[in-house]
Design a protein around this motif. Structure first.
Motif, PDB file in Angstrom:
ATOM      1  N   GLU A  50     -15.860   2.177  -2.413  1.00 10.54           N
ATOM      2  CA  GLU A  50     -15.047   1.780  -2.101  1.00 10.54           C
ATOM      3  C   GLU A  50     -13.685   2.487  -0.990  1.00 10.54           C
ATOM      4  O   GLU A  50     -12.662   1.559  -1.655  1.00 10.54           O
ATOM      5  CB  GLU A  50     -14.680   0.555  -3.262  1.00 10.54           C
ATOM      6  CG  GLU A  50     -15.898   0.205  -4.525  1.00 10.54           C
ATOM      7  CD  GLU A  50     -15.469  -0.588  -5.606  1.00 10.54           C
ATOM      8  OE1 GLU A  50     -14.155  -0.328  -5.410  1.00 10.54           O
ATOM      9  OE2 GLU A  50     -16.204  -1.349  -5.575  1.00 10.54           O
ATOM     10  N   GLU A  53     -13.064  -0.300   1.243  1.00  7.03           N
ATOM     11  CA  GLU A  53     -12.204  -1.564  -0.009  1.00  7.03           C
ATOM     12  C   GLU A  53     -10.725  -1.058   0.214  1.00  7.03           C
ATOM     13  O   GLU A  53      -9.408  -2.141   0.655  1.00  7.03           O
ATOM     14  CB  GLU A  53     -12.566  -1.986  -1.143  1.00  7.03           C
ATOM     15  CG  GLU A  53     -11.701  -2.971  -1.965  1.00  7.03           C
ATOM     16  CD  GLU A  53     -12.806  -3.477  -2.852  1.00  7.03           C
ATOM     17  OE1 GLU A  53     -11.527  -4.214  -3.490  1.00  7.03           O
ATOM     18  OE2 GLU A  53     -13.873  -3.583  -2.813  1.00  7.03           O
ATOM     19  N   LEU A  54     -10.428   0.183  -0.307  1.00  7.23           N
ATOM     20  CA  LEU A  54      -9.424   0.413  -0.192  1.00  7.23           C
ATOM     21  C   LEU A  54      -7.741   0.742   0.430  1.00  7.23           C
ATOM     22  O   LEU A  54      -7.343  -0.009   0.338  1.00  7.23           O
ATOM     23  CB  LEU A  54      -9.446   1.695  -1.112  1.00  7.23           C
ATOM     24  CG  LEU A  54      -7.375   2.525  -1.428  1.00  7.23           C
ATOM     25  CD1 LEU A  54      -7.122   1.903  -2.358  1.00  7.23           C
ATOM     26  CD2 LEU A  54      -7.724   3.894  -2.081  1.00  7.23           C
ATOM     27  N   GLN A  56      -8.393  -1.312   3.111  1.00 11.83           N
ATOM     28  CA  GLN A  56      -8.721  -2.722   3.842  1.00 11.83           C
ATOM     29  C   GLN A  56      -7.277  -3.587   2.311  1.00 11.83           C
ATOM     30  O   GLN A  56      -6.336  -4.376   3.551  1.00 11.83           O
ATOM     31  CB  GLN A  56      -9.933  -3.455   4.094  1.00 11.83           C
ATOM     32  CG  GLN A  56      -9.295  -5.128   3.526  1.00 11.83           C
ATOM     33  CD  GLN A  56     -10.920  -6.253   4.054  1.00 11.83           C
ATOM     34  OE1 GLN A  56     -11.654  -5.041   3.244  1.00 11.83           O
ATOM     35  NE2 GLN A  56     -10.726  -6.906   4.051  1.00 11.83           N
ATOM     36  N   ASP A  57      -7.348  -3.171   1.942  1.00 13.93           N
ATOM     37  CA  ASP A  57      -6.531  -3.294   0.717  1.00 13.93           C
ATOM     38  C   ASP A  57      -4.622  -2.946   1.010  1.00 13.93           C
ATOM     39  O   ASP A  57      -3.867  -3.893   1.362  1.00 13.93           O
ATOM     40  CB  ASP A  57      -6.601  -3.159  -0.409  1.00 13.93           C
ATOM     41  CG  ASP A  57      -7.573  -4.115  -1.050  1.00 13.93           C
ATOM     42  OD1 ASP A  57      -8.155  -5.018  -0.827  1.00 13.93           O
ATOM     43  OD2 ASP A  57      -8.705  -3.949  -2.874  1.00 13.93           O
ATOM     44  N   THR A  58      -4.915  -1.896   1.687  1.00  9.39           N
ATOM     45  CA  THR A  58      -3.612  -1.099   2.131  1.00  9.39           C
ATOM     46  C   THR A  58      -3.018  -1.917   3.363  1.00  9.39           C
ATOM     47  O   THR A  58      -1.396  -2.034   2.633  1.00  9.39           O
ATOM     48  CB  THR A  58      -4.290   0.390   2.433  1.00  9.39           C
ATOM     49  OG1 THR A  58      -4.099   0.765   1.029  1.00  9.39           O
ATOM     50  CG2 THR A  58      -2.635   0.737   2.740  1.00  9.39           C
ATOM     51  N   VAL A  60      -3.789  -5.083   4.264  1.00  8.18           N
ATOM     52  CA  VAL A  60      -2.886  -6.314   3.445  1.00  8.18           C
ATOM     53  C   VAL A  60      -2.020  -6.320   2.854  1.00  8.18           C
ATOM     54  O   VAL A  60      -1.677  -7.012   3.033  1.00  8.18           O
ATOM     55  CB  VAL A  60      -4.245  -7.051   2.782  1.00  8.18           C
ATOM     56  CG1 VAL A  60      -3.988  -8.501   2.142  1.00  8.18           C
ATOM     57  CG2 VAL A  60      -5.866  -7.273   3.526  1.00  8.18           C
ATOM     58  N   ARG A  61      -2.244  -5.370   2.163  1.00  8.08           N
ATOM     59  CA  ARG A  61      -0.931  -5.025   1.544  1.00  8.08           C
ATOM     60  C   ARG A  61       0.700  -4.890   2.798  1.00  8.08           C
ATOM     61  O   ARG A  61       1.580  -5.225   2.108  1.00  8.08           O
ATOM     62  CB  ARG A  61      -0.549  -3.906   0.225  1.00  8.08           C
ATOM     63  CG  ARG A  61       0.096  -3.571  -0.196  1.00  8.08           C
ATOM     64  CD  ARG A  61       0.889  -4.370  -1.328  1.00  8.08           C
ATOM     65  NE  ARG A  61       0.109  -4.975  -2.557  1.00  8.08           N
ATOM     66  CZ  ARG A  61      -0.267  -4.156  -4.012  1.00  8.08           C
ATOM     67  NH1 ARG A  61       0.441  -3.355  -3.599  1.00  8.08           N
ATOM     68  NH2 ARG A  61      -1.491  -4.424  -4.531  1.00  8.08           N
ATOM     69  N   CYS A  83      -1.543   3.387  -0.216  1.00 12.22           N
ATOM     70  CA  CYS A  83      -3.112   3.656  -0.683  1.00 12.22           C
ATOM     71  C   CYS A  83      -2.588   3.790  -1.896  1.00 12.22           C
ATOM     72  O   CYS A  83      -3.908   3.489  -3.154  1.00 12.22           O
ATOM     73  CB  CYS A  83      -3.395   4.248   0.591  1.00 12.22           C
ATOM     74  SG  CYS A  83      -4.952   4.696  -0.118  1.00 12.22           S
ATOM     75  N   LEU A  86      -2.030   1.454  -4.771  1.00 11.91           N
ATOM     76  CA  LEU A  86      -2.913   0.474  -4.836  1.00 11.91           C
ATOM     77  C   LEU A  86      -4.181   1.225  -6.476  1.00 11.91           C
ATOM     78  O   LEU A  86      -4.414   0.835  -6.825  1.00 11.91           O
ATOM     79  CB  LEU A  86      -3.204  -0.171  -3.786  1.00 11.91           C
ATOM     80  CG  LEU A  86      -3.053  -1.056  -2.776  1.00 11.91           C
ATOM     81  CD1 LEU A  86      -3.362  -1.097  -1.763  1.00 11.91           C
ATOM     82  CD2 LEU A  86      -2.741  -2.081  -3.601  1.00 11.91           C
ATOM     83  N   ARG A  90      -5.057  -0.050  -9.359  1.00 14.48           N
ATOM     84  CA  ARG A  90      -6.191   0.024 -10.036  1.00 14.48           C
ATOM     85  C   ARG A  90      -7.181   1.035 -11.193  1.00 14.48           C
ATOM     86  O   ARG A  90      -7.424   1.075 -12.113  1.00 14.48           O
ATOM     87  CB  ARG A  90      -7.306   0.771  -8.507  1.00 14.48           C
ATOM     88  CG  ARG A  90      -7.757  -0.288  -7.932  1.00 14.48           C
ATOM     89  CD  ARG A  90      -8.291   0.255  -6.416  1.00 14.48           C
ATOM     90  NE  ARG A  90      -8.193  -1.451  -4.837  1.00 14.48           N
ATOM     91  CZ  ARG A  90      -8.994  -1.409  -4.724  1.00 14.48           C
ATOM     92  NH1 ARG A  90      -9.893  -0.119  -3.931  1.00 14.48           N
ATOM     93  NH2 ARG A  90      -8.974  -1.763  -3.641  1.00 14.48           N
TER      94      ARG A  90
END
Length: 184
Positions: A50, A53-54, A56-58, A60-61, A83, A86, A90
């Motif tokens: 993932e 995904e990480l 992408q989340d980085t 987004v945040r 990153c 996050l 997790r």
């Protein structure tokens, strides 16, 4: 016929300003520029699954809190910090859900990382084994210096330490790795 100078790529600050003005292409340019480094950083922290995904989340945040970005550090360093946070969030959530003990340092050091691409399997395994004896902070400083080529000031900002301490951690990590490789 006059020769025109090639245009310089936009700086991160220029792209941020363009994105804040509504230019969605500027956000895409920032992601294209920094996503590979964030993915390598995540891999250096032991993330195997993932990663996309990480990353992408980085972003987004980062885009949600861009107004809090202080331009006194590089955007890449700030993204690494997000990153890392996050990833820590997790891990904490996973630990709470499963109520299991924290992953042993040696397990994290033997996970897939960007070094597997650059060196042969045997050498990569020896290096991972040698890194298994490092503390989390030594391993992180070493990875940021070697994999990302970051300056000590950037590393200090990313790991929440001082530049001098990061130099010491890198030196000690390098010394420990050399000794373990020599003894292997």
């Amino acid at each position: 016929m006059p020769v025109t100078a090639p245009s310089q790529p936009a700086t991160d600050a220029e792209l941020i300003a363009r994105w804040q003005s509504g230019d969605q292409r500027a956000a895409s340019a920032l992601v294209e520029r920094h996503a590979p480094s964030v993915a390598r950083f995540a891999a250096s922290l032991g993330v195997r699954e993932e990663i996309d995904e990480l990353v992408q989340d980085t972003f987004v945040r980062a885009f949600q809190s861009l107004e809090s970005f202080r331009a006194d550090s590089q955007l890449r360093t700030w993204l690494f910090t997000i990153c890392k946070r996050l990833l820590l969030d997790r891990k904490r959530a996973e630990r709470r859900r499963r109520d299991v003990a924290e992953i042993d340092e040696r397990d994290a050091a033997t996970e897939y990382d960007a070094l597997d691409v650059m060196v042969g399997d045997e050498l990569a395994e020896r290096l991972r084994d040698a890194m298994g004896g490092l503390t989390d902070l030594q391993r992180e400083v070493f990875s940021l210096r070697v994999n990302e080529g970051m300056a000590y000031a950037e590393i200090a900002s990313a790991v929440g330490s001082t530049e001098g301490a990061c130099r010491v951690h890198y030196h000690n990590a390098l010394k420990a790795i050399k000794e373990r490789l020599r003894d292997a």
